[in-house]
Design a protein around this motif. Sequence first.
Motif, PDB file in Angstrom:
ATOM      1  N   LYS A 163     -10.110 -13.419  -9.567  1.00 31.23           N
ATOM      2  CA  LYS A 163      -8.964 -12.556  -9.294  1.00 31.23           C
ATOM      3  C   LYS A 163      -9.062 -12.044  -7.870  1.00 31.23           C
ATOM      4  O   LYS A 163     -10.150 -11.773  -7.373  1.00 31.23           O
ATOM      5  CB  LYS A 163      -8.876 -11.404 -10.300  1.00 31.23           C
ATOM      6  N   THR A 164      -7.922 -11.926  -7.234  1.00 24.64           N
ATOM      7  CA  THR A 164      -7.837 -11.475  -5.848  1.00 24.64           C
ATOM      8  C   THR A 164      -6.766 -10.400  -5.763  1.00 24.64           C
ATOM      9  O   THR A 164      -5.692 -10.543  -6.339  1.00 24.64           O
ATOM     10  CB  THR A 164      -7.438 -12.637  -4.918  1.00 24.64           C
ATOM     11  N   LEU A 165      -7.100  -9.323  -5.067  1.00 27.79           N
ATOM     12  CA  LEU A 165      -6.111  -8.298  -4.746  1.00 27.79           C
ATOM     13  C   LEU A 165      -5.804  -8.407  -3.267  1.00 27.79           C
ATOM     14  O   LEU A 165      -6.720  -8.464  -2.445  1.00 27.79           O
ATOM     15  CB  LEU A 165      -6.688  -6.907  -5.026  1.00 27.79           C
ATOM     16  N   GLN A 166      -4.547  -8.480  -2.915  1.00 26.65           N
ATOM     17  CA  GLN A 166      -4.204  -8.388  -1.504  1.00 26.65           C
ATOM     18  C   GLN A 166      -3.243  -7.229  -1.312  1.00 26.65           C
ATOM     19  O   GLN A 166      -2.172  -7.192  -1.915  1.00 26.65           O
ATOM     20  CB  GLN A 166      -3.566  -9.671  -0.978  1.00 26.65           C
ATOM     21  N   ALA A 167      -3.678  -6.276  -0.493  1.00 29.57           N
ATOM     22  CA  ALA A 167      -2.834  -5.118  -0.195  1.00 29.57           C
ATOM     23  C   ALA A 167      -2.433  -5.176   1.263  1.00 29.57           C
ATOM     24  O   ALA A 167      -3.256  -5.474   2.126  1.00 29.57           O
ATOM     25  CB  ALA A 167      -3.599  -3.828  -0.471  1.00 29.57           C
ATOM     26  N   ASN A 168      -1.154  -4.910   1.527  1.00 24.73           N
ATOM     27  CA  ASN A 168      -0.678  -4.866   2.895  1.00 24.73           C
ATOM     28  C   ASN A 168       0.046  -3.557   3.140  1.00 24.73           C
ATOM     29  O   ASN A 168       0.582  -2.941   2.221  1.00 24.73           O
ATOM     30  CB  ASN A 168       0.275  -6.038   3.171  1.00 24.73           C
ATOM     31  N   ARG A 219      -0.188   3.575  -6.833  1.00 24.42           N
ATOM     32  CA  ARG A 219      -1.261   2.761  -6.271  1.00 24.42           C
ATOM     33  C   ARG A 219      -2.516   2.779  -7.143  1.00 24.42           C
ATOM     34  O   ARG A 219      -3.151   1.759  -7.380  1.00 24.42           O
ATOM     35  CB  ARG A 219      -1.610   3.258  -4.866  1.00 24.42           C
ATOM     36  N   SER A 237      -9.962 -11.718 -15.773  1.00 21.25           N
ATOM     37  CA  SER A 237     -10.027 -13.013 -15.102  1.00 21.25           C
ATOM     38  C   SER A 237     -11.318 -13.157 -14.295  1.00 21.25           C
ATOM     39  O   SER A 237     -11.698 -12.254 -13.561  1.00 21.25           O
ATOM     40  CB  SER A 237      -8.846 -13.162 -14.138  1.00 21.25           C
ATOM     41  N   TRP A 268       0.815  -1.221   0.000  1.00 19.36           N
ATOM     42  CA  TRP A 268       0.000   0.000   0.000  1.00 19.36           C
ATOM     43  C   TRP A 268       0.850   1.273   0.000  1.00 19.36           C
ATOM     44  O   TRP A 268       0.465   2.282  -0.571  1.00 19.36           O
ATOM     45  CB  TRP A 268      -0.933  -0.023   1.220  1.00 19.36           C
ATOM     46  N   LEU A 314      -4.433  -0.417  -8.874  1.00 17.65           N
ATOM     47  CA  LEU A 314      -5.850  -0.742  -8.683  1.00 17.65           C
ATOM     48  C   LEU A 314      -6.553  -0.798 -10.036  1.00 17.65           C
ATOM     49  O   LEU A 314      -7.423  -1.644 -10.273  1.00 17.65           O
ATOM     50  CB  LEU A 314      -6.517   0.286  -7.763  1.00 17.65           C
ATOM     51  N   PHE A 329      -5.765  -4.119 -11.568  1.00 21.53           N
ATOM     52  CA  PHE A 329      -6.587  -5.185 -10.978  1.00 21.53           C
ATOM     53  C   PHE A 329      -7.997  -5.127 -11.542  1.00 21.53           C
ATOM     54  O   PHE A 329      -8.590  -6.152 -11.908  1.00 21.53           O
ATOM     55  CB  PHE A 329      -6.614  -5.051  -9.452  1.00 21.53           C
ATOM     56  N   ASP A 330      -8.539  -3.908 -11.623  1.00 20.75           N
ATOM     57  CA  ASP A 330      -9.893  -3.743 -12.153  1.00 20.75           C
ATOM     58  C   ASP A 330      -9.971  -4.202 -13.602  1.00 20.75           C
ATOM     59  O   ASP A 330     -10.959  -4.810 -14.028  1.00 20.75           O
ATOM     60  CB  ASP A 330     -10.298  -2.266 -12.036  1.00 20.75           C
TER      61      ASP A 330
END
Lengths: 237, 237
Positions: free
Chosen positions: B200-205, B185, B197, B178, B189, B192-193
Amino acid sequence: MHLTEECFTLDGIPGIRWTPPDVDDTAPVILLGHPGDLDRMAPRLRGRAQRAAADGFASATLELPGAGARPPLERVEAARADLRRAVAEGRPVDDDIVDRLVLPLVDAAVPEWSALLDHLGIDGGAGYSGGFLAIGVRLALTDPRIAAVGLFAGSFVPHAILDEARRVETPAHVLLQWDDEGNDRGRSLELFDALGSAQKTLQANLGGHTGVPAFAGEDAARFFARHLGAARTDVSG
Amino acid sequence: MHLTEECFTLDGIPGIRWTPPDVDDTAPVILLGHPGDLDRMAPRLRGRAQRAAADGFASATLELPGAGARPPLERVEAARADLRRAVAEGRPVDDDIVDRLVLPLVDAAVPEWSALLDHLGIDGGAGYSGGFLAIGVRLALTDPRIAAVGLFAGSFVPHAILDEARRVETPAHVLLQWDDEGNDRGRSLELFDALGSAQKTLQANLGGHTGVPAFAGEDAARFFARHLGAARTDVSG
């Protein structure tokens, strides 16, 4: 796994507690948030309690103020009517409606959830997990017994709650359904950004509000296992 | 776990292959993406190969075009100089620089990574995991043997790659730090949008580019285990 399910009332508020076998009263508890109406929500909450029990956690929940068999909150009902009207007429839902809909519920519910922790004899190491995330934010900010919050984006978030989120230091796991029609994606990202937690994770998956994939539940469960520190009895889910 | 590490060249391009014990040639392979310079990257890549091996996967990688001991790509070096100048002068990095920096590398690298799959005798069920995500997007789009892509946001993403992402149908796991200073950023995003697919998975840390928490690596590993279908030999990580 067979859970013990105990229905109770706390100062007249209906609640449910789920306890896994071989777990004593000192086991960490996850408070299960929901949008209101316990009777309708019970099957899904039971499933979430089952998932939590696999990690050695008890679960508990309370009916929301104004929901189910509880007396309606007139101010909130008026805001809900305004919300429906705005949506029906294709108008944007303005901040005033969101504030009137959400904040009185948060104000009323949070002390009740803290009283629930008192009732359960919990001194610390509790979690909050659920979809009414404004309650989770306020609870994390005001009750030091909350050691981890799992927030399911998809409800309206008042600006006041965004401001409170900046002061939250509790580890947080935010679950966002990317195509949730009832969800303001930008506001959810803003909430994640606002959270003051030194450890925070956003997980977004494709799909609508009820389309959370099973693995996302597993990832959220692992978040609680990391932060609430129970001995995990099952990692296969 | 002891991995077999094999250094090779493929049409003059240096590469490394890691194979876990008790795994035959038909085991799924994860292609490990990286920003270039294999000698420098090898320790980290070895760690990622070790993590993949815990799930029964082999890993392989190639030096990037123009990087390490390979002859420099003049056009890319010129774009890199422009990039450094823009950053040093506090100017925004415009799309033209990004296009000139990234697209020739993608054009050159992707056929090489496909040739790597040929070389390894892989008919299908391969993964791509790594930080040069434009290569992952193009590879997912053009090579049907790629069954899962793990994309680490943090590099520049040309508009052309966003457009290609819309046509990608491969399951995708996007990892976003993040607070990564080198990362746009909003563009991540957007990527990802854009991905087409169905899964689909977004993982933000929270944290910077090198601060990916250990559990995020575990979650990414589980993504590949779900989609590449190897028998997992270790879930404890």
